[in-house]
Design a protein around this motif. Structure first.
Motif, PDB file in Angstrom:
ATOM      1  N   PHE A   1       0.839  -1.207   0.000  1.00 53.39           N
ATOM      2  CA  PHE A   1       0.000   0.000   0.000  1.00 53.39           C
ATOM      3  C   PHE A   1       0.871   1.252   0.000  1.00 53.39           C
ATOM      4  N   SER A   2       1.949   1.262   0.811  1.00 55.61           N
ATOM      5  CA  SER A   2       2.829   2.431   0.850  1.00 55.61           C
ATOM      6  C   SER A   2       3.543   2.628  -0.479  1.00 55.61           C
ATOM      7  N   ILE A   3       3.922   1.521  -1.110  1.00 54.91           N
ATOM      8  CA  ILE A   3       4.547   1.624  -2.438  1.00 54.91           C
ATOM      9  C   ILE A   3       3.570   2.250  -3.430  1.00 54.91           C
ATOM     10  N   ALA A   4       2.338   1.732  -3.448  1.00 55.97           N
ATOM     11  CA  ALA A   4       1.339   2.253  -4.388  1.00 55.97           C
ATOM     12  C   ALA A   4       1.089   3.739  -4.152  1.00 55.97           C
ATOM     13  N   LEU A   5       1.031   4.143  -2.889  1.00 54.83           N
ATOM     14  CA  LEU A   5       0.772   5.550  -2.567  1.00 54.83           C
ATOM     15  C   LEU A   5       1.905   6.445  -3.041  1.00 54.83           C
ATOM     16  N   ILE A   6       3.146   6.044  -2.768  1.00 54.20           N
ATOM     17  CA  ILE A   6       4.294   6.856  -3.169  1.00 54.20           C
ATOM     18  C   ILE A   6       4.440   6.888  -4.683  1.00 54.20           C
ATOM     19  N   ILE A   7       4.149   5.768  -5.340  1.00 52.32           N
ATOM     20  CA  ILE A   7       4.294   5.706  -6.801  1.00 52.32           C
ATOM     21  C   ILE A   7       3.300   6.651  -7.472  1.00 52.32           C
ATOM     22  N   VAL A   8       2.065   6.717  -6.959  1.00 52.67           N
ATOM     23  CA  VAL A   8       1.078   7.645  -7.529  1.00 52.67           C
ATOM     24  C   VAL A   8       1.597   9.071  -7.456  1.00 52.67           C
ATOM     25  N   ILE A   9       2.166   9.426  -6.310  1.00 51.55           N
ATOM     26  CA  ILE A   9       2.718  10.778  -6.146  1.00 51.55           C
ATOM     27  C   ILE A   9       3.889  10.995  -7.091  1.00 51.55           C
ATOM     28  N   ALA A  10       4.776   9.984  -7.215  1.00 51.70           N
ATOM     29  CA  ALA A  10       5.951  10.105  -8.089  1.00 51.70           C
ATOM     30  C   ALA A  10       5.548  10.251  -9.549  1.00 51.70           C
ATOM     31  N   VAL A  11       4.534   9.500  -9.967  1.00 46.19           N
ATOM     32  CA  VAL A  11       4.077   9.576 -11.362  1.00 46.19           C
ATOM     33  C   VAL A  11       3.482  10.955 -11.655  1.00 46.19           C
ATOM     34  N   VAL A  12       2.717  11.496 -10.720  1.00 46.99           N
ATOM     35  CA  VAL A  12       2.118  12.824 -10.909  1.00 46.99           C
ATOM     36  C   VAL A  12       3.208  13.887 -11.044  1.00 46.99           C
TER      37      VAL A  12
ATOM     38  N   MET B   1       4.988   2.131 -17.481  1.00 46.41           N
ATOM     39  CA  MET B   1       4.926   0.734 -17.053  1.00 46.41           C
ATOM     40  C   MET B   1       6.305   0.181 -16.717  1.00 46.41           C
ATOM     41  N   ASN B   2       7.349   0.827 -17.194  1.00 49.27           N
ATOM     42  CA  ASN B   2       8.719   0.455 -16.823  1.00 49.27           C
ATOM     43  C   ASN B   2       9.300   1.390 -15.768  1.00 49.27           C
ATOM     44  N   PHE B   3       8.780   2.617 -15.688  1.00 49.39           N
ATOM     45  CA  PHE B   3       9.227   3.561 -14.674  1.00 49.39           C
ATOM     46  C   PHE B   3       8.750   3.142 -13.280  1.00 49.39           C
ATOM     47  N   ILE B   4       7.526   2.640 -13.177  1.00 52.93           N
ATOM     48  CA  ILE B   4       6.935   2.292 -11.880  1.00 52.93           C
ATOM     49  C   ILE B   4       7.714   1.195 -11.161  1.00 52.93           C
ATOM     50  N   PRO B   5       7.981   0.027 -11.778  1.00 56.78           N
ATOM     51  CA  PRO B   5       8.759  -0.994 -11.053  1.00 56.78           C
ATOM     52  C   PRO B   5      10.181  -0.558 -10.749  1.00 56.78           C
ATOM     53  N   TYR B   6      10.784   0.240 -11.634  1.00 54.74           N
ATOM     54  CA  TYR B   6      12.135   0.743 -11.386  1.00 54.74           C
ATOM     55  C   TYR B   6      12.162   1.638 -10.153  1.00 54.74           C
ATOM     56  N   PHE B   7      11.214   2.542 -10.061  1.00 50.53           N
ATOM     57  CA  PHE B   7      11.155   3.467  -8.923  1.00 50.53           C
ATOM     58  C   PHE B   7      10.826   2.722  -7.635  1.00 50.53           C
ATOM     59  N   ALA B   8       9.883   1.779  -7.699  1.00 55.97           N
ATOM     60  CA  ALA B   8       9.483   1.031  -6.511  1.00 55.97           C
ATOM     61  C   ALA B   8      10.638   0.195  -5.976  1.00 55.97           C
TER      62      ALA B   8
ATOM     63  N   VAL C   1      14.069  -8.751 -14.266  1.00 53.98           N
ATOM     64  CA  VAL C   1      12.888  -8.168 -14.904  1.00 53.98           C
ATOM     65  C   VAL C   1      13.096  -6.704 -15.263  1.00 53.98           C
ATOM     66  N   ILE C   2      13.464  -5.899 -14.278  1.00 49.53           N
ATOM     67  CA  ILE C   2      13.579  -4.451 -14.486  1.00 49.53           C
ATOM     68  C   ILE C   2      14.643  -4.079 -15.518  1.00 49.53           C
ATOM     69  N   PRO C   3      15.839  -4.730 -15.563  1.00 47.31           N
ATOM     70  CA  PRO C   3      16.820  -4.345 -16.596  1.00 47.31           C
ATOM     71  C   PRO C   3      16.286  -4.450 -18.017  1.00 47.31           C
TER      72      PRO C   3
ATOM     73  N   ARG D   1      12.552   1.742 -21.572  1.00 47.38           N
ATOM     74  CA  ARG D   1      12.405   3.051 -20.930  1.00 47.38           C
ATOM     75  C   ARG D   1      13.530   4.001 -21.327  1.00 47.38           C
ATOM     76  N   VAL D   2      14.764   3.515 -21.349  1.00 46.11           N
ATOM     77  CA  VAL D   2      15.908   4.355 -21.709  1.00 46.11           C
ATOM     78  C   VAL D   2      15.815   4.796 -23.166  1.00 46.11           C
ATOM     79  N   ASP D   3      15.393   3.887 -24.057  1.00 42.30           N
ATOM     80  CA  ASP D   3      15.208   4.255 -25.465  1.00 42.30           C
ATOM     81  C   ASP D   3      14.142   5.344 -25.619  1.00 42.30           C
ATOM     82  N   PHE D   4      13.082   5.215 -24.832  1.00 43.15           N
ATOM     83  CA  PHE D   4      12.014   6.228 -24.872  1.00 43.15           C
ATOM     84  C   PHE D   4      12.544   7.565 -24.377  1.00 43.15           C
ATOM     85  N   GLU D   5      13.290   7.558 -23.271  1.00 43.89           N
ATOM     86  CA  GLU D   5      13.834   8.806 -22.721  1.00 43.89           C
ATOM     87  C   GLU D   5      14.820   9.449 -23.683  1.00 43.89           C
TER      88      GLU D   5
END
Length: 371
Positions: free
Chosen positions: A27-38, A62-69, A129-131, A137-141
Motif C-alpha cells: 500500500f505504501s509503495i502504491a501511494l508513493i508511486i502515484v505521487i511520483a508519477v504525478v 509501465m517500466n518507470f513504476i517498477p524501477y522506482f518502486a 525483470v527491471i533491466p 524506458r531508456v530508449d524512450f527517454e
C-alpha cells in the motif's frame, strides 16, 4: 493409538502479522508511486505530449513504476514495519502476545519471513525483470529527450584493449556516428614475443553483417614476424573478424541499468580482462542489487525493535526516528558510492559498508527491544 498434532511453522497470529506487513508495504509503495508519477508527468509534460499515449503508458510509465518502486524498497519496508507495528503497540496487541509467553525473538519470525519474501522479490525484479524493461524506458527517454543528462560517448580517443589472449588492439580515435576508427594497430604476442603487427588507416564496424565482431580495415599493412624472415602484406580493403565491438569501450549513461545481473557479471569480467577502466558504475550497480535486497532484513529488525514498545510520542515519534534512519541509510549509500566512483573504495565495500554499519545498529536495538 495417540494422534500427535502436526506442529505448524506459522500460527494464525504469524499469518496475521505477515498480512499486515505485506499489505502495508504494498500500500505504501502504491501511494508513493502515484505521487511520483504525478510529479514526473508534470515535470516532463511538454516532452511527453509529443509521444503517443500508448508509448507513454507502456514504454515509459509501465517500466518507470517498477524501477522506482524497487529503488526505494528498503525505505518502504521501514515505513511499513514502523507503521503497522506502532499500531499493534498502541492497541496493546504486542503486550497481549507477550502475556501468552511469546518472546520477542519468536515474534520476529513472521517479520523475517515477510522480509525474506520482499528481499527475494526485489532481487529477482532488480536482476532479471527491471533491466529488460529499462531498455525500453531508456530508449524512450533518449528519443524524446526526457533526461538530457543521459549521454553516450560519440568519440573515443586512445582506445587500447586486449581482444584475445596475447592480442592487443589500439585505435587513436573512434567516431561512433560513422562507426569508423582511425590509425588502427593490432599486435599479436606469444610470451612477450611479437608475432605479427598490423596497421590500418581506418577500421569500420560492419553494422549490416549479422555476425558480431565483423570489421572492415582499409589501407592496411601486416608484418609477419613469426618466422626467421619477416614478410609484409598490404592491401586496400579487407573484411576480418576481430573479437571486440564498439560497445566494449563506448559507455552510455545508464547502460548498467539495462543489464541483468548475469550480463553485468560477464561484462565486468570481460572488461577487466581486456584492461578497460571506467567500469566502476557497472560494479556499483551489480553489488547494489544484492546489498539493497539484504537491507530489507536490516530495516525490518530496526523498525520492529523501535516501534514494538508503547511510547508517549506514539506513532509520530516512531515514524520520525524511522524516517531519519532510513534517509541516513540512503545518504550513507550515496556518499560511499561516490568514493567508489572516485576509485578510493572498492564497489563491493561501497555498497555493503552501509549494511555493515546498520547491522550494528540493528543488533543494538534488537538487544534493547522488549523481551
Amino acid at each position: 493409538m495417540k494422534k500427535f498434532a502436526r506442529k505448524r511453522l506459522f500460527t494464525t497470529l504469524d499469518w496475521y502479522i505477515i498480512r499486515k506487513f505485506l499489505g502495508t508495504y504494498f500500500f505504501s509503495i502504491a501511494l508513493i508511486i502515484v505521487i511520483a508519477v504525478v510529479f514526473d508527468f508534470n515535470e516532463h509534460i511538454d516532452k511527453l505530449q509529443a509521444a503517443p499515449v500508448k508509448r507513454v503508458i507502456f514504454d515509459y510509465y509501465m517500466n518507470f513504476i517498477p524501477y522506482f518502486a524497487n529503488l526505494f524498497s528498503p525505505l518502504f519496508v521501514f515505513i511499513a514495519v514502523i507503521f503497522f507495528t506502532s499500531k499493534l503497540a498502541e492497541n496493546s496487541e504486542i503486550i497481549a502476545m507477550f502475556s501468552t509467553g511469546m518472546s520477542f525473538k519468536r515474534m520476529m519470525l513472521p517479520y523475517l519471513a515477510s522480509a525474506t519474501f520482499i528481499a527475494l522479490l526485489t532481487l529477482f525484479l532488480g536482476s532479471e525483470v527491471i533491466p529488460h524493461g529499462n531498455v525500453t524506458r531508456v530508449d524512450f527517454e533518449s528519443e524524446f529527450k526526457i533526461h538530457s543528462n543521459r549521454k553516450k560517448e560519440i568519440d573515443k580517443f586512445n582506445v587500447q584493449l586486449m581482444v584475445e589472449d596475447g592480442m592487443i588492439a589500439y585505435i587513436e580515435r573512434y567516431d561512433d556516428i560513422n562507426k569508423i576508427g582511425y590509425r588502427f594497430t593490432l599486435d599479436k604476442f606469444d610470451d612477450k614475443q611479437l608475432l605479427s603487427h598490423m596497421t590500418a588507416r581506418t577500421i569500420q564496424y560492419d553494422t549490416i553483417c549479422e555476425e558480431p565482431y565483423h570489421w572492415i580495415v582499409k589501407d592496411f599493412m601486416i608484418r609477419d614476424l613469426s618466422s626467421t624472415t619477416e614478410s609484409i602484406a598490404t592491401g586496400r580493403e579487407m573484411d576480418t573478424v576481430i573479437c571486440f565491438q564498439p560497445q566494449d569501450f563506448l559507455i552510455e549513461g545508464g547502460q548498467e541499468e539495462t543489464m541483468s545481473s548475469g550480463e553485468l557479471r560477464q561484462y565486468i569480467a570481460r572488461q577487466k580482462t581486456r584492461g578497460i577502466g571506467n567500469i566502476q558504475g557497472f560494479e556499483i550497480e551489480y553489488h547494489k542489487r544484492y546489498a539493497m535486497s539484504f537491507a530489507s532484513f536490516i530495516m525490518t529488525i530496526i523498525g520492529a525493535s523501535l516501534s514494538s514498545r508503547k511510547r508517549k510520542g506514539g506513532m509520530g515519534l516512531h515514524l520520525g526516528i524511522g524516517l531519519g534512519l532510513s534517509f541516513g541509510y540512503i545518504l550513507f549509500q550515496t556518499v560511499s558510492s561516490m568514493f567508489a566512483v572516485a576509485g578510493t573504495m572498492s564497489a563491493f565495500w561501497a555498497e555493503w559498508l552501509p549494511n555493515v554499519v546498520f547491522i550494528v545498529i540493528a543488533i543494538f536495538l534488537y538487544i534493547k527491544a522488549p523481551k
